[in-house]
Design an enzyme around this catalytic site. Structure first.
Site, short mmCIF file in Angstrom:
data_model
loop_
_atom_site.label_atom_id
_atom_site.label_comp_id
_atom_site.label_asym_id
_atom_site.label_seq_id
_atom_site.Cartn_x
_atom_site.Cartn_y
_atom_site.Cartn_z
CG ASP A 160 -2.19 2.08 6.32
OD1 ASP A 160 -2.53 1.72 5.17
OD2 ASP A 160 -2.45 3.21 6.78
CG ASP B 206 -1.72 7.78 0.71
OD1 ASP B 206 -1.46 8.98 0.88
OD2 ASP B 206 -1.99 7.29 -0.41
CG ASP C 52 -1.75 1.19 1.39
OD1 ASP C 52 -2.50 1.51 0.45
OD2 ASP C 52 -1.65 1.85 2.44
#
Length: 240
Positions: free
Chosen positions: A191, A30, A28
């Site tokens: 996240d 961000d 991922d």
């Protein structure tokens, strides 16, 4: 969505043996690769100022990150996770946000600690790499170039690359097809709840980092195979 994959949505029912044997890693953007919160928040506050609304604390806006820019704009306008703003106001605000973010895309954005070391190790160990994000391509590719990370990835899938994005499993299954591997041979490092849901629906492994933008919630409540402090730590839990 492949029904066979839906049957593999919860790996907590089986014992996980480390190191996991996989062939490819998708990561991922961000909150996992890049710390983008300050620039995202700055663009949101500039948008609010242009609209004559009060600015919000950076920590508040950071808790709004995790469901894409459109949701971030809505949350910033309403100062809440779930309320919907007036549609006319949202339609006016979105292009203002996009302009401000594009103008200050990587003022403060940097890779998180041990990201570069982790990517170097993954490359050295022979894993094939992709970046999968819900961020639009117009922001994704310039960010990866500016932070010198683009060359690590064989493939980059942005939020507008395919008809569906995370938490739908389509981007992960697309990556599996690209790499010509089975879903259980793919690891996603992310996240957020979006990442965990996408991985479970696709039948992939999922590691979560604790420093990202899971809408202000801890990652320990997510259904992931491991919580790793960094990308470099993740490399110690996998093998080809």
């Amino acid at each position: 969505m492949n029904p066979d994959n839906l049957q593999r949505t919860d790996r907590r029912t089986t014992e996980i043996q480390f190191p996991l044997q996989i062939k490819a890693v998708v990561i991922d953007l961000d909150g996992t690769l890049l710390d983008t919160a300050m620039d995202l928040a700055s663009a949101a506050n500039k948008m609010l100022t242009e609209l004559g609304k009060p600015e919000l604390p950076v920590a508040t806006i950071q808790s709004f990150i995790g469901k894409g820019i459109q949701r971030l704009v809505k949350r910033s306008l309403t100062n809440s996770l779930d309320e919907e703003p007036d549609p006319e106001l949202f339609n006016k605000a979105l292009p203002i946000y996009q302009r401000n973010y594009h103008e200050n895309l990587y003022t403060h954005t940097r890779p998180f600690p041990e990201v570069v070391e982790g990517l170097d190790t993954l490359k050295k160990d022979g894993f094939r790499l992709a970046c999968i994000t819900n961020k639009a391509e117009a922001f994704t590719l310039p960010l990866l170039r500016a932070t010198n990370l683009l060359h690590y990835f064989e493939m980059v899938l942005s939020g507008d690359t395919l008809p569906k994005k995370k938490p739908d499993p389509l981007p992960l299954l697309h990556a599996c097809n690209h790499f010509q591997i089975k879903p259980y041979e793919l690891l996603l490092i992310g996240d957020s709840l979006n990442d965990a849901m996408a991985a479970r629906a696709a039948g992939c492994h999922i590691f979560c980092v604790p420093y990202g933008y899971n809408e202000g919630r801890g990652v320990n409540e997510l259904n992931c195979d491991a919580v790793v402090s960094s990308l470099l730590e993740a490399t110690k839990l996998i093998k080809k």
